[in-house]
Scaffold this active site. Sequence first.
Site, PDB file in Angstrom:
ATOM      1  N   ASN A  43       0.864  -1.182   0.000  1.00  0.00           N
ATOM      2  CA  ASN A  43       0.000   0.000   0.000  1.00  0.00           C
ATOM      3  C   ASN A  43       0.903   1.235   0.000  1.00  0.00           C
ATOM      4  O   ASN A  43       1.507   1.547   1.023  1.00  0.00           O
ATOM      5  CB  ASN A  43      -0.884  -0.051   1.266  1.00  0.00           C
ATOM      6  CG  ASN A  43      -1.723   1.193   1.442  1.00  0.00           C
ATOM      7  OD1 ASN A  43      -1.793   2.043   0.556  1.00  0.00           O
ATOM      8  ND2 ASN A  43      -2.370   1.303   2.596  1.00  0.00           N
ATOM      9  N   LYS A  45       0.031   4.250  -0.145  1.00  0.00           N
ATOM     10  CA  LYS A  45      -0.641   5.411   0.455  1.00  0.00           C
ATOM     11  C   LYS A  45      -0.434   6.626  -0.468  1.00  0.00           C
ATOM     12  O   LYS A  45      -0.458   6.453  -1.682  1.00  0.00           O
ATOM     13  CB  LYS A  45      -0.133   5.633   1.875  1.00  0.00           C
ATOM     14  CG  LYS A  45      -0.254   4.334   2.700  1.00  0.00           C
ATOM     15  CD  LYS A  45      -0.002   4.498   4.150  1.00  0.00           C
ATOM     16  CE  LYS A  45      -0.125   3.132   4.829  1.00  0.00           C
ATOM     17  NZ  LYS A  45       0.047   3.189   6.266  1.00  0.00           N
ATOM     18  N   HIS A 128      -9.339   0.547   5.130  1.00  0.00           N
ATOM     19  CA  HIS A 128      -8.059   0.784   5.818  1.00  0.00           C
ATOM     20  C   HIS A 128      -8.298   1.721   7.006  1.00  0.00           C
ATOM     21  O   HIS A 128      -9.150   2.616   6.928  1.00  0.00           O
ATOM     22  CB  HIS A 128      -7.061   1.408   4.831  1.00  0.00           C
ATOM     23  CG  HIS A 128      -5.669   1.458   5.392  1.00  0.00           C
ATOM     24  ND1 HIS A 128      -5.267   2.436   6.269  1.00  0.00           N
ATOM     25  CD2 HIS A 128      -4.608   0.635   5.231  1.00  0.00           C
ATOM     26  CE1 HIS A 128      -4.003   2.211   6.616  1.00  0.00           C
ATOM     27  NE2 HIS A 128      -3.581   1.126   5.994  1.00  0.00           N
ATOM     28  N   GLU A 130      -6.746   4.188   8.036  1.00  0.00           N
ATOM     29  CA  GLU A 130      -6.619   5.620   7.735  1.00  0.00           C
ATOM     30  C   GLU A 130      -7.898   6.149   7.088  1.00  0.00           C
ATOM     31  O   GLU A 130      -8.286   7.298   7.317  1.00  0.00           O
ATOM     32  CB  GLU A 130      -5.384   5.853   6.837  1.00  0.00           C
ATOM     33  CG  GLU A 130      -4.100   5.742   7.655  1.00  0.00           C
ATOM     34  CD  GLU A 130      -2.892   5.279   6.870  1.00  0.00           C
ATOM     35  OE1 GLU A 130      -2.869   5.386   5.638  1.00  0.00           O
ATOM     36  OE2 GLU A 130      -1.939   4.791   7.529  1.00  0.00           O
ATOM     37  N   GLU A 202      -5.002  -5.612  10.608  1.00  0.00           N
ATOM     38  CA  GLU A 202      -4.047  -4.525  10.796  1.00  0.00           C
ATOM     39  C   GLU A 202      -4.336  -3.822  12.120  1.00  0.00           C
ATOM     40  O   GLU A 202      -5.158  -2.894  12.172  1.00  0.00           O
ATOM     41  CB  GLU A 202      -4.175  -3.515   9.659  1.00  0.00           C
ATOM     42  CG  GLU A 202      -3.820  -4.079   8.300  1.00  0.00           C
ATOM     43  CD  GLU A 202      -3.214  -3.015   7.396  1.00  0.00           C
ATOM     44  OE1 GLU A 202      -2.132  -3.245   6.885  1.00  0.00           O
ATOM     45  OE2 GLU A 202      -3.823  -1.949   7.237  1.00  0.00           O
ATOM     46  N   GLY A 208       2.668   1.809  10.850  1.00  0.00           N
ATOM     47  CA  GLY A 208       3.608   2.928  10.715  1.00  0.00           C
ATOM     48  C   GLY A 208       4.322   3.290  12.006  1.00  0.00           C
ATOM     49  O   GLY A 208       4.932   4.348  12.098  1.00  0.00           O
ATOM     50  N   SER A 248       3.713  -2.540  10.328  1.00  0.00           N
ATOM     51  CA  SER A 248       5.165  -2.587  10.500  1.00  0.00           C
ATOM     52  C   SER A 248       5.760  -3.936  10.117  1.00  0.00           C
ATOM     53  O   SER A 248       6.713  -4.401  10.750  1.00  0.00           O
ATOM     54  CB  SER A 248       5.545  -2.188  11.940  1.00  0.00           C
ATOM     55  OG  SER A 248       5.118  -0.863  12.209  1.00  0.00           O
TER      56      SER A 248
HETATM   57  P1  PGA Z   1       3.068  -0.071   7.696  1.00  0.00           P
HETATM   58  O1  PGA Z   1       1.606   0.184   7.086  1.00  0.00           O
HETATM   59  O2  PGA Z   1       3.595  -1.335   7.064  1.00  0.00           O
HETATM   60  O3  PGA Z   1       3.855   1.143   7.313  1.00  0.00           O
HETATM   61  O4  PGA Z   1       2.905  -0.212   9.162  1.00  0.00           O
HETATM   62  C1  PGA Z   1       0.723  -0.878   6.887  1.00  0.00           C
HETATM   63  C2  PGA Z   1      -0.569  -0.384   6.309  1.00  0.00           C
HETATM   64  O5  PGA Z   1      -0.980   0.739   6.597  1.00  0.00           O
HETATM   65  O6  PGA Z   1      -1.238  -1.118   5.541  1.00  0.00           O
END
Ligand code: PGA
Length: 297
Positions: A43, A45, A128, A130, A202, A208, A248
Amino acid sequence: MSDLREQIERVVRQVVREVLARGDVLTPAGADQAGRRPLVAANWKMNHTPNTAREYAGGFDPRSDSGVEVALCPPAVLLPVLAAALDPLAGVRLGAQNLHAAPEGAYTGEHSAAMLSEAGADYVILGHSERRCLFGEDDPQIQQKLSRALQAGLWPILCVGESLAERESGATFRVLRSQLTGCLSGLGSPAPDPQGLVVAYEPVWAIGTGRTATSAQAQEALAFIRERLAELFSHGWAARVRLLYGGSATSDNAAELSALPDVDGFLVGGAGLDPDKLSKLIAETASGVARRSDARR
Ligand code: PGA
């Protein structure tokens, strides 16, 4: 001459997409006994530009012989850029990060399922955290988007996961249950093809932050998700659906996590922005999955 070359490349890409779109390629070498081929979806983003996306595509080794399916999920505007820049024979799929539930219309700034599909997407990430936290998406909206994606032939990657406060207050399983029910129960019968739907666990506190779920936490949550999917659909259905871990994930933890019984790959953010890091993560995923298969023999 260059026109002819472009035309040939376009035809090759189309043929490869059509061959890859057939269900039976989801159970080739690399799939486990339940037919679950590991998937690593990156992803991006709101990162990369047309220029850096082309550079990425030129330097990316998707480890095509590893048995791991790979999907890049860039911002929608970069889908056609990647579709043109990736080697069509490498079999890398593309995914979108969101869609609008309406088929078309006066929705300024939005993208329809048909647009994304025609721009090269096979997958679409939905729900997601976000989107849920920053843009206020709720389960009923996500469920409508899921229905639209399935109708349009896009494969949803549905994200679920608890916040830190929810985990600390012991609400993890309640949250997962309610997200799964809210997003999937309206899909009705016939049930969607389990090979055309992916669920990503997730935990919001791991996204992140550099703080990955422990193996025990990831396995416990994913086993719970598979059980709930069995309740919503059937045991046979749930055994065939792919479940990803996200939060992560890196090449340092991918082998350990993908050796777990219910981890069928990863949804990665940060580690997917750099082609070398992603390539290493794919290789580690393949080695973890191989350990899992060895352990079952
Ligand atoms: P990350 O993000 O691997 O940077 O933690 C995962 C995601 O948001 O799908």
